[in-house]
Write a protein that holds these residues in place. Sequence first.
Motif, PDB file in Angstrom:
ATOM      1  N   UNK A  47      72.307   9.026  76.057  1.00 20.23           N
ATOM      2  CA  UNK A  47      71.316   8.652  75.048  1.00 20.23           C
ATOM      3  C   UNK A  47      70.684   9.856  74.373  1.00 20.23           C
ATOM      4  N   UNK A  48      70.677  10.994  75.044  1.00 20.79           N
ATOM      5  CA  UNK A  48      70.111  12.203  74.449  1.00 20.79           C
ATOM      6  C   UNK A  48      70.898  12.662  73.227  1.00 20.79           C
ATOM      7  N   UNK A  49      72.117  12.165  73.067  1.00 22.26           N
ATOM      8  CA  UNK A  49      72.962  12.610  71.948  1.00 22.26           C
ATOM      9  C   UNK A  49      72.999  11.601  70.805  1.00 22.26           C
ATOM     10  N   UNK A  50      72.317  10.472  70.908  1.00 18.97           N
ATOM     11  CA  UNK A  50      72.514   9.386  69.959  1.00 18.97           C
ATOM     12  C   UNK A  50      71.634   9.461  68.719  1.00 18.97           C
ATOM     13  N   UNK A  51      70.440   9.997  68.830  1.00 16.65           N
ATOM     14  CA  UNK A  51      69.469   9.892  67.754  1.00 16.65           C
ATOM     15  C   UNK A  51      69.440  11.145  66.903  1.00 16.65           C
ATOM     16  N   UNK A  52      69.534  10.948  65.582  1.00 16.72           N
ATOM     17  CA  UNK A  52      69.645  12.068  64.654  1.00 16.72           C
ATOM     18  C   UNK A  52      68.292  12.593  64.180  1.00 16.72           C
ATOM     19  N   UNK A  53      67.204  11.879  64.478  1.00 15.93           N
ATOM     20  CA  UNK A  53      65.877  12.342  64.093  1.00 15.93           C
ATOM     21  C   UNK A  53      65.039  12.515  65.341  1.00 15.93           C
ATOM     22  N   UNK A  54      63.864  13.095  65.179  1.00 18.05           N
ATOM     23  CA  UNK A  54      62.953  13.260  66.299  1.00 18.05           C
ATOM     24  C   UNK A  54      62.492  11.883  66.769  1.00 18.05           C
ATOM     25  N   UNK A  55      62.971  11.406  67.909  1.00 13.39           N
ATOM     26  CA  UNK A  55      62.630  10.049  68.330  1.00 13.39           C
ATOM     27  C   UNK A  55      61.182   9.906  68.745  1.00 13.39           C
ATOM     28  N   UNK A  56      60.549  10.986  69.186  1.00 11.66           N
ATOM     29  CA  UNK A  56      59.168  10.897  69.628  1.00 11.66           C
ATOM     30  C   UNK A  56      58.268  10.499  68.467  1.00 11.66           C
ATOM     31  N   UNK A  57      58.476  11.118  67.317  1.00 14.06           N
ATOM     32  CA  UNK A  57      57.659  10.795  66.146  1.00 14.06           C
ATOM     33  C   UNK A  57      57.841   9.341  65.747  1.00 14.06           C
ATOM     34  N   UNK A  58      59.058   8.840  65.847  1.00 16.33           N
ATOM     35  CA  UNK A  58      59.326   7.464  65.455  1.00 16.33           C
ATOM     36  C   UNK A  58      58.776   6.473  66.467  1.00 16.33           C
ATOM     37  N   UNK A  59      58.985   6.747  67.741  1.00 16.01           N
ATOM     38  CA  UNK A  59      58.586   5.766  68.751  1.00 16.01           C
ATOM     39  C   UNK A  59      57.084   5.739  68.959  1.00 16.01           C
ATOM     40  N   UNK A  60      56.376   6.787  68.603  1.00 17.84           N
ATOM     41  CA  UNK A  60      54.919   6.759  68.706  1.00 17.84           C
ATOM     42  C   UNK A  60      54.314   5.640  67.883  1.00 17.84           C
TER      43      UNK A  60
END
Length: 225
Positions: free
Chosen positions: A206-219
């Motif tokens: 899963x660490x390789x799947x997301x092309x953007x900063x997931x923390x900013x999105x999931x917050x």
Amino acid sequence: MSTARETVYATLKERIIEGDLHPGQRLIERDLAAELEVSRVPVREALGRLEAERLVVLVPRQGVLVSPFTPQDVADFFDVRESLEVLAARLTAQRADGNGLAALRAVLDQADEATRRRDARAIALANAAFHTAVVALSGNALLVDMMRPLEARLRWLFRLTHYDPEQQCAEHHELYQAIAAHDSDAAADQVLRHIHAGRARSVELAATWTAVDPVAATRTRRRRT
């Protein structure tokens, strides 16, 4: 329900699950409308349905993104599966009748055939359908309703991880045998081991799947009401 709305929804859902639209990718409503040759209304409605299935996420000031599928997301997903699917397997082993077992066997046959053909899309579809069928045969309407929103995410997980199809089929056959024998303890144990076996690798991938900063999105994922 309009044909355009259904077509747009089905198209975008399939593109996400199949990886044409990858986790974290931004979706621009007007561009999708132009590409699919529809107005923005069915696109907006389709994105709303996909958000309910957690396949897209609305991020303030960024618009709509294909949902990040982060290591923590995957771990959370497996926590839910290891609880609810174990219950489903136990109930199905207790309650499945001849018709239910025949339906479950038919899904297994589809998975076997897809595996022989090395058809990755059909393999993921059939293996996810097997898990869905086990839940459906539990006879517990509340459990079915709780799991239904996760069905697309399960198939998406299978497509992103590329599990060993022969091993998947073998483990599904073992689960089927426990259910057919109405051995609820064995069915619960088998499905738990089956799900847990893929957990560590899925979290790692899963660490390789997301092309953007997931923390900013999931917050901001839970801000919308």
